[in-house]
Motif scaffolding. Sequence first.
Motif, PDB file in Angstrom:
ATOM      1  N   GLU A   1       0.828  -1.203   0.000  1.00 60.50           N
ATOM      2  CA  GLU A   1       0.000   0.000   0.000  1.00 60.50           C
ATOM      3  C   GLU A   1       0.865   1.257   0.000  1.00 60.50           C
ATOM      4  O   GLU A   1       0.516   2.264  -0.624  1.00 60.50           O
ATOM      5  CB  GLU A   1      -0.943  -0.005   1.199  1.00 60.50           C
ATOM      6  N   ALA A   2       1.982   1.206   0.713  1.00 57.46           N
ATOM      7  CA  ALA A   2       2.903   2.343   0.724  1.00 57.46           C
ATOM      8  C   ALA A   2       3.422   2.615  -0.684  1.00 57.46           C
ATOM      9  O   ALA A   2       3.514   3.775  -1.118  1.00 57.46           O
ATOM     10  CB  ALA A   2       4.054   2.067   1.684  1.00 57.46           C
ATOM     11  N   HIS A   3       3.772   1.561  -1.423  1.00 54.94           N
ATOM     12  CA  HIS A   3       4.238   1.726  -2.805  1.00 54.94           C
ATOM     13  C   HIS A   3       3.130   2.307  -3.682  1.00 54.94           C
ATOM     14  O   HIS A   3       3.388   3.187  -4.510  1.00 54.94           O
ATOM     15  CB  HIS A   3       4.700   0.386  -3.356  1.00 54.94           C
ATOM     16  N   ARG A   4       1.924   1.791  -3.531  1.00 57.95           N
ATOM     17  CA  ARG A   4       0.825   2.317  -4.353  1.00 57.95           C
ATOM     18  C   ARG A   4       0.637   3.813  -4.122  1.00 57.95           C
ATOM     19  O   ARG A   4       0.445   4.585  -5.060  1.00 57.95           O
ATOM     20  CB  ARG A   4      -0.469   1.568  -4.025  1.00 57.95           C
ATOM     21  N   ALA A   5       0.684   4.208  -2.865  1.00 55.42           N
ATOM     22  CA  ALA A   5       0.483   5.621  -2.533  1.00 55.42           C
ATOM     23  C   ALA A   5       1.610   6.480  -3.081  1.00 55.42           C
ATOM     24  O   ALA A   5       1.375   7.548  -3.667  1.00 55.42           O
ATOM     25  CB  ALA A   5       0.377   5.785  -1.022  1.00 55.42           C
ATOM     26  N   GLY A   6       2.844   6.032  -2.898  1.00 50.42           N
ATOM     27  CA  GLY A   6       3.976   6.822  -3.359  1.00 50.42           C
ATOM     28  C   GLY A   6       4.071   6.898  -4.869  1.00 50.42           C
ATOM     29  O   GLY A   6       4.311   7.969  -5.439  1.00 50.42           O
ATOM     30  N   GLU A   7       3.858   5.762  -5.529  1.00 45.61           N
ATOM     31  CA  GLU A   7       4.000   5.713  -6.977  1.00 45.61           C
ATOM     32  C   GLU A   7       2.894   6.487  -7.683  1.00 45.61           C
ATOM     33  O   GLU A   7       3.107   7.065  -8.748  1.00 45.61           O
ATOM     34  CB  GLU A   7       3.999   4.253  -7.417  1.00 45.61           C
ATOM     35  N   SER A   8       1.722   6.534  -7.081  1.00 48.97           N
ATOM     36  CA  SER A   8       0.593   7.244  -7.694  1.00 48.97           C
ATOM     37  C   SER A   8       0.715   8.750  -7.557  1.00 48.97           C
ATOM     38  O   SER A   8       0.090   9.504  -8.306  1.00 48.97           O
ATOM     39  CB  SER A   8      -0.717   6.795  -7.049  1.00 48.97           C
ATOM     40  N   GLY A   9       1.505   9.204  -6.585  1.00 53.12           N
ATOM     41  CA  GLY A   9       1.602  10.629  -6.320  1.00 53.12           C
ATOM     42  C   GLY A   9       0.475  11.165  -5.473  1.00 53.12           C
ATOM     43  O   GLY A   9       0.396  12.372  -5.230  1.00 53.12           O
ATOM     44  N   ASP A  10      -0.403  10.273  -4.994  1.00 45.93           N
ATOM     45  CA  ASP A  10      -1.538  10.722  -4.190  1.00 45.93           C
ATOM     46  C   ASP A  10      -1.107  11.231  -2.819  1.00 45.93           C
ATOM     47  O   ASP A  10      -1.798  12.054  -2.207  1.00 45.93           O
ATOM     48  CB  ASP A  10      -2.548   9.580  -4.015  1.00 45.93           C
ATOM     49  N   VAL A  11       0.010  10.717  -2.311  1.00 49.07           N
ATOM     50  CA  VAL A  11       0.508  11.140  -1.002  1.00 49.07           C
ATOM     51  C   VAL A  11       1.670  12.102  -1.229  1.00 49.07           C
ATOM     52  O   VAL A  11       2.734  11.711  -1.691  1.00 49.07           O
ATOM     53  CB  VAL A  11       0.984   9.929  -0.158  1.00 49.07           C
ATOM     54  N   ARG A  12       1.457  13.362  -0.924  1.00 43.46           N
ATOM     55  CA  ARG A  12       2.507  14.371  -1.107  1.00 43.46           C
ATOM     56  C   ARG A  12       3.246  14.566   0.216  1.00 43.46           C
ATOM     57  O   ARG A  12       3.136  15.597   0.867  1.00 43.46           O
ATOM     58  CB  ARG A  12       1.905  15.671  -1.620  1.00 43.46           C
ATOM     59  N   ALA A  13       3.921  13.518   0.602  1.00 46.86           N
ATOM     60  CA  ALA A  13       4.665  13.528   1.856  1.00 46.86           C
ATOM     61  C   ALA A  13       5.695  12.412   1.773  1.00 46.86           C
ATOM     62  O   ALA A  13       5.612  11.531   0.911  1.00 46.86           O
ATOM     63  CB  ALA A  13       3.725  13.305   3.048  1.00 46.86           C
ATOM     64  N   LYS A  14       6.659  12.463   2.657  1.00 48.31           N
ATOM     65  CA  LYS A  14       7.630  11.382   2.753  1.00 48.31           C
ATOM     66  C   LYS A  14       6.928  10.160   3.353  1.00 48.31           C
ATOM     67  O   LYS A  14       6.252  10.254   4.372  1.00 48.31           O
ATOM     68  CB  LYS A  14       8.789  11.802   3.649  1.00 48.31           C
ATOM     69  N   ILE A  15       7.098   9.004   2.727  1.00 50.29           N
ATOM     70  CA  ILE A  15       6.457   7.785   3.194  1.00 50.29           C
ATOM     71  C   ILE A  15       7.430   7.024   4.088  1.00 50.29           C
ATOM     72  O   ILE A  15       8.597   6.827   3.739  1.00 50.29           O
ATOM     73  CB  ILE A  15       5.993   6.917   2.026  1.00 50.29           C
ATOM     74  N   VAL A  16       6.941   6.606   5.244  1.00 54.49           N
ATOM     75  CA  VAL A  16       7.756   5.889   6.220  1.00 54.49           C
ATOM     76  C   VAL A  16       7.008   4.653   6.678  1.00 54.49           C
ATOM     77  O   VAL A  16       5.807   4.703   6.962  1.00 54.49           O
ATOM     78  CB  VAL A  16       8.078   6.801   7.431  1.00 54.49           C
ATOM     79  N   LEU A  17       7.727   3.531   6.739  1.00 54.43           N
ATOM     80  CA  LEU A  17       7.183   2.286   7.260  1.00 54.43           C
ATOM     81  C   LEU A  17       7.519   2.175   8.745  1.00 54.43           C
ATOM     82  O   LEU A  17       8.660   2.462   9.143  1.00 54.43           O
ATOM     83  CB  LEU A  17       7.769   1.086   6.519  1.00 54.43           C
ATOM     84  N   THR A  18       6.568   1.757   9.545  1.00 59.94           N
ATOM     85  CA  THR A  18       6.780   1.691  10.997  1.00 59.94           C
ATOM     86  C   THR A  18       6.571   0.272  11.496  1.00 59.94           C
ATOM     87  O   THR A  18       5.906  -0.549  10.866  1.00 59.94           O
ATOM     88  CB  THR A  18       5.809   2.624  11.735  1.00 59.94           C
ATOM     89  N   GLN A  19       7.169   0.004  12.661  1.00 59.22           N
ATOM     90  CA  GLN A  19       6.928  -1.256  13.353  1.00 59.22           C
ATOM     91  C   GLN A  19       7.230  -1.069  14.832  1.00 59.22           C
ATOM     92  O   GLN A  19       7.971  -0.154  15.213  1.00 59.22           O
ATOM     93  CB  GLN A  19       7.760  -2.383  12.773  1.00 59.22           C
ATOM     94  N   ASP A  20       6.646  -1.896  15.648  1.00 55.94           N
ATOM     95  CA  ASP A  20       6.832  -1.805  17.094  1.00 55.94           C
ATOM     96  C   ASP A  20       8.247  -2.263  17.456  1.00 55.94           C
ATOM     97  O   ASP A  20       8.830  -3.098  16.788  1.00 55.94           O
ATOM     98  CB  ASP A  20       5.804  -2.685  17.822  1.00 55.94           C
TER      99      ASP A  20
END
Length: 300
Positions: free
Chosen positions: A281-300
């Motif tokens: 989902e992170a790739h889809r958002a970044g590649e589409s340009g829909d998310v105009r922000a830096k994308i970060v993956l998180t984990q506990d």
Amino acid sequence: MRAAQFRRFGGPEVLEIVDLPEPHAGAGEVRIAVRAAGVNASDWKKRSGRMDQELPQTLGYEAAGVVDEIGGGVTDVQLGDEVVGMGGGGAAQAQFAVLSTWAAIPPSMSFVDAATLPSTVETAARALDQLGVTRGSTVLINGASGSIGSAAVQFAVHRGARVIGTGSAASHGYLRDLGAEPVAYGEGMTGRVRALAPNGVDLALDVAGSGVLPELIDLAGGSEHVVTIADFAGAHEHGVRFSRGDSGRADYAIALALRLIDEGTFRVPPVHTFPLQEVAEAHRAGESGDVRAKIVLTQD
């Protein structure tokens, strides 16, 4: 350990979370238990087969977390320290990552915010170094409101340069807050820049790759005064330098940005987070340009 990987090229659907052996810190390295890892355009270029034809591939080269293993010769960190950096052996989007370059995260900063920085600030500082931006320079930054562009604006201002930055009308207030003089991109940009700098600019940095290298060359008085990080074909066509990490890195920029943030003189870019397991989902958002922000993956 859990890590993001693909075993065939394609769309985001080829991404999966797999179990891999844990990496270990070698000489001059540290290992971290990853809390947040940055996602970059190079990730989906690799996944789609446009870079690095090796399979399978793991992803990620920038991460923030807690030091849990220290390699030989490393004396500036202790187990339990919170750091952010680069390395990862191409596998920083995982439970553990090995860093070859790192800096301590200030107590005031979250892992997520820290993870937005390494590749962004290194790229921005490297391009400014290659341009020779110093106190008294007038520099035009094309695409100034994005994560790399805004870092370049702030570093250039910190160096004592005058900065003119292109961006949409909606970004102009933000650019002024960063210390730039904003101009609208698009048709007529050259005239708008000359209204602010009648004799043109000393230097120009293209972050957007929007086909404006001829205009930047004209404004800066020659192709030798222009650097692009986004237009490889245009750089070749117009004799402009294309900034690459393999021609000398600006690893110092990570610690510098962290210090300036802690002092309140540097702003972290907007961030959008996804859990590691939602890497597709992170790739889809970044590649589409829909998310105009830096994308970060998180984990506990």
